[in-house]
Design a protein around this motif. Structure first.
Motif, PDB file in Angstrom:
ATOM      1  N   HIS A  42       0.827  -1.213   0.000  1.00 31.03           N
ATOM      2  CA  HIS A  42       0.000   0.000   0.000  1.00 31.03           C
ATOM      3  C   HIS A  42       0.863   1.265   0.000  1.00 31.03           C
ATOM      4  O   HIS A  42       1.742   1.407   0.838  1.00 31.03           O
ATOM      5  CB  HIS A  42      -0.921  -0.006   1.229  1.00 31.03           C
ATOM      6  N   ASP A  43       0.562   2.195  -0.922  1.00 32.72           N
ATOM      7  CA  ASP A  43       1.417   3.395  -1.012  1.00 32.72           C
ATOM      8  C   ASP A  43       0.675   4.728  -0.905  1.00 32.72           C
ATOM      9  O   ASP A  43       1.265   5.790  -1.075  1.00 32.72           O
ATOM     10  CB  ASP A  43       2.248   3.359  -2.297  1.00 32.72           C
ATOM     11  N   TRP A  57      -3.244  -0.035   6.254  1.00 34.31           N
ATOM     12  CA  TRP A  57      -4.303  -0.140   5.256  1.00 34.31           C
ATOM     13  C   TRP A  57      -4.445  -1.542   4.665  1.00 34.31           C
ATOM     14  O   TRP A  57      -5.557  -2.038   4.522  1.00 34.31           O
ATOM     15  CB  TRP A  57      -4.072   0.877   4.127  1.00 34.31           C
ATOM     16  N   ASP A  58      -3.328  -2.189   4.301  1.00 35.47           N
ATOM     17  CA  ASP A  58      -3.504  -3.489   3.621  1.00 35.47           C
ATOM     18  C   ASP A  58      -3.293  -4.710   4.514  1.00 35.47           C
ATOM     19  O   ASP A  58      -4.172  -5.578   4.610  1.00 35.47           O
ATOM     20  CB  ASP A  58      -2.673  -3.581   2.344  1.00 35.47           C
ATOM     21  N   SER A  70      -3.433  -5.135   7.636  1.00 29.38           N
ATOM     22  CA  SER A  70      -4.364  -5.261   8.771  1.00 29.38           C
ATOM     23  C   SER A  70      -5.588  -6.094   8.405  1.00 29.38           C
ATOM     24  O   SER A  70      -6.213  -6.690   9.273  1.00 29.38           O
ATOM     25  CB  SER A  70      -4.821  -3.878   9.234  1.00 29.38           C
ATOM     26  N   LYS A  71      -5.907  -6.147   7.106  1.00 30.19           N
ATOM     27  CA  LYS A  71      -7.087  -6.917   6.708  1.00 30.19           C
ATOM     28  C   LYS A  71      -6.838  -7.885   5.554  1.00 30.19           C
ATOM     29  O   LYS A  71      -7.773  -8.465   5.012  1.00 30.19           O
ATOM     30  CB  LYS A  71      -8.247  -5.977   6.382  1.00 30.19           C
ATOM     31  N   ASP A  72      -5.586  -8.058   5.191  1.00 29.51           N
ATOM     32  CA  ASP A  72      -5.249  -8.977   4.102  1.00 29.51           C
ATOM     33  C   ASP A  72      -5.402 -10.424   4.572  1.00 29.51           C
ATOM     34  O   ASP A  72      -4.715 -10.862   5.493  1.00 29.51           O
ATOM     35  CB  ASP A  72      -3.806  -8.724   3.635  1.00 29.51           C
ATOM     36  N   GLN A  73      -6.310 -11.163   3.938  1.00 31.30           N
ATOM     37  CA  GLN A  73      -6.623 -12.511   4.403  1.00 31.30           C
ATOM     38  C   GLN A  73      -5.441 -13.468   4.284  1.00 31.30           C
ATOM     39  O   GLN A  73      -5.249 -14.340   5.137  1.00 31.30           O
ATOM     40  CB  GLN A  73      -7.843 -13.082   3.661  1.00 31.30           C
ATOM     41  N   ASP A  74      -4.634 -13.301   3.254  1.00 35.03           N
ATOM     42  CA  ASP A  74      -3.449 -14.165   3.096  1.00 35.03           C
ATOM     43  C   ASP A  74      -2.474 -13.947   4.258  1.00 35.03           C
ATOM     44  O   ASP A  74      -1.899 -14.892   4.790  1.00 35.03           O
ATOM     45  CB  ASP A  74      -2.744 -13.899   1.768  1.00 35.03           C
ATOM     46  N   SER A  75      -2.298 -12.678   4.632  1.00 33.70           N
ATOM     47  CA  SER A  75      -1.409 -12.348   5.750  1.00 33.70           C
ATOM     48  C   SER A  75      -1.956 -12.892   7.063  1.00 33.70           C
ATOM     49  O   SER A  75      -1.220 -13.472   7.870  1.00 33.70           O
ATOM     50  CB  SER A  75      -1.227 -10.828   5.845  1.00 33.70           C
ATOM     51  N   ILE A  76      -3.255 -12.710   7.273  1.00 37.58           N
ATOM     52  CA  ILE A  76      -3.894 -13.193   8.508  1.00 37.58           C
ATOM     53  C   ILE A  76      -3.713 -14.705   8.648  1.00 37.58           C
ATOM     54  O   ILE A  76      -3.293 -15.205   9.696  1.00 37.58           O
ATOM     55  CB  ILE A  76      -5.395 -12.819   8.512  1.00 37.58           C
ATOM     56  N   ALA A  93      -0.025  -3.712  13.226  1.00 38.14           N
ATOM     57  CA  ALA A  93      -1.325  -3.526  12.564  1.00 38.14           C
ATOM     58  C   ALA A  93      -1.772  -4.821  11.890  1.00 38.14           C
ATOM     59  O   ALA A  93      -2.971  -5.118  11.801  1.00 38.14           O
ATOM     60  CB  ALA A  93      -1.237  -2.413  11.528  1.00 38.14           C
ATOM     61  N   ALA A  94      -0.798  -5.612  11.434  1.00 37.73           N
ATOM     62  CA  ALA A  94      -1.097  -6.882  10.753  1.00 37.73           C
ATOM     63  C   ALA A  94      -1.752  -7.889  11.699  1.00 37.73           C
ATOM     64  O   ALA A  94      -2.319  -8.890  11.257  1.00 37.73           O
ATOM     65  CB  ALA A  94       0.174  -7.469  10.153  1.00 37.73           C
TER      66      ALA A  94
END
Length: 225
Positions: free
Chosen positions: A10-11, A107-108, A110-116, A137-138
């Motif tokens: 995210h930028d 922004w990304d 915190s809600k990125d399903q792959d990261s979660i 935040a992740a």
């Protein structure tokens, strides 16, 4: 030892028209600390390809020995410009995961399903998971095996509300790291603004700010040995 670094894709800095991304020092310091010890590092982002650098981390007053080394390191530049796609990463291939900060992750990641899913998988395998500055935040939507927020009842730190106020982005960010960690039941603590501070609780390592990135990397490495 194989460690996965996860950076933001995210930028956009909210509605300000300014750019954001990952903070160079928070990547460079841990990257070289681990690389110099012979650790094999892979870098991934939600979108893959070039990871955006936060311009604020690229100013003259933000430079450190590690950021200067990064600037002159063609191999490291290539790593940042050709990151792997997060959804194609297999946690079983790595011994630990580390998330550098910068405002992008708010922004990304915190809600990125792959990261979660990735963090939950590493955690279930009791592998070290490290975060510094805004990177906790992740953890916002990450659950433990009991279905409760992963940070609930755990000693954690991250970018403080007062540090966010100092950089004048309190009204810009989607949420404050300190508030989120507390709301999720984390036992939050901090040092003075911009001081080095990192905590370990089980397999979770968190650092407060850019100055804490090296300490988080050291603690992560100790857990891997």
């Amino acid at each position: 030892m194989k460690v996965l670094f996860v950076l933001t894709s995210h930028d956009e800095l909210g509605d300000t028209g300014n750019k954001t991304g990952f903070w160079i020092e928070e990547f460079a310091n841990p990257y070289y600390k681990l690389l110099d010890k012979g650790v094999d590092i892979t870098v991934a982002t939600p979108k893959g390809g070039k990871a955006p650098i936060d311009p604020s981390s690229d100013t003259e007053d933000a430079q450190t020995e590690d950021t200067k080394r990064f600037k002159n390191d063609e191999a490291a530049q290539k790593v940042i410009n050709t990151t792997k796609v997060l959804s194609e990463i297999h946690p079983k291939d790595y011994d630990a995961v580390f998330y550098p900060g910068g405002h992008g992750p708010l922004w990304d990641l915190s809600k990125d399903q792959d990261s979660i899913t990735l963090i939950e998988t590493f955690n279930a395998a009791k592998k070290p998971i490290g975060f510094v500055c805004h990177a906790p935040a992740a953890l916002k939507n990450v659950k433990g095996k009991d279905g409760e927020p992963l940070v609930k009842g755990k000693k954690v730190t991250g970018f403080t509300n007062t540090e966010e106020k100092a950089v004048e982005l309190t009204e810009v960010v989607p949420f404050l790291v300190e508030d989120m960690l507390k709301e999720n039941g984390g036992i939050y603590s901090k040092a003075g603004d911009w001081e080095e501070y990192a905590l370990v609780d089980g397999n979770l390592v968190t650092g407060q700010n850019p100055a804490s990135s090296g300490l988080v990397a050291e603690k992560l490495y100790e857990m891997l040995k």
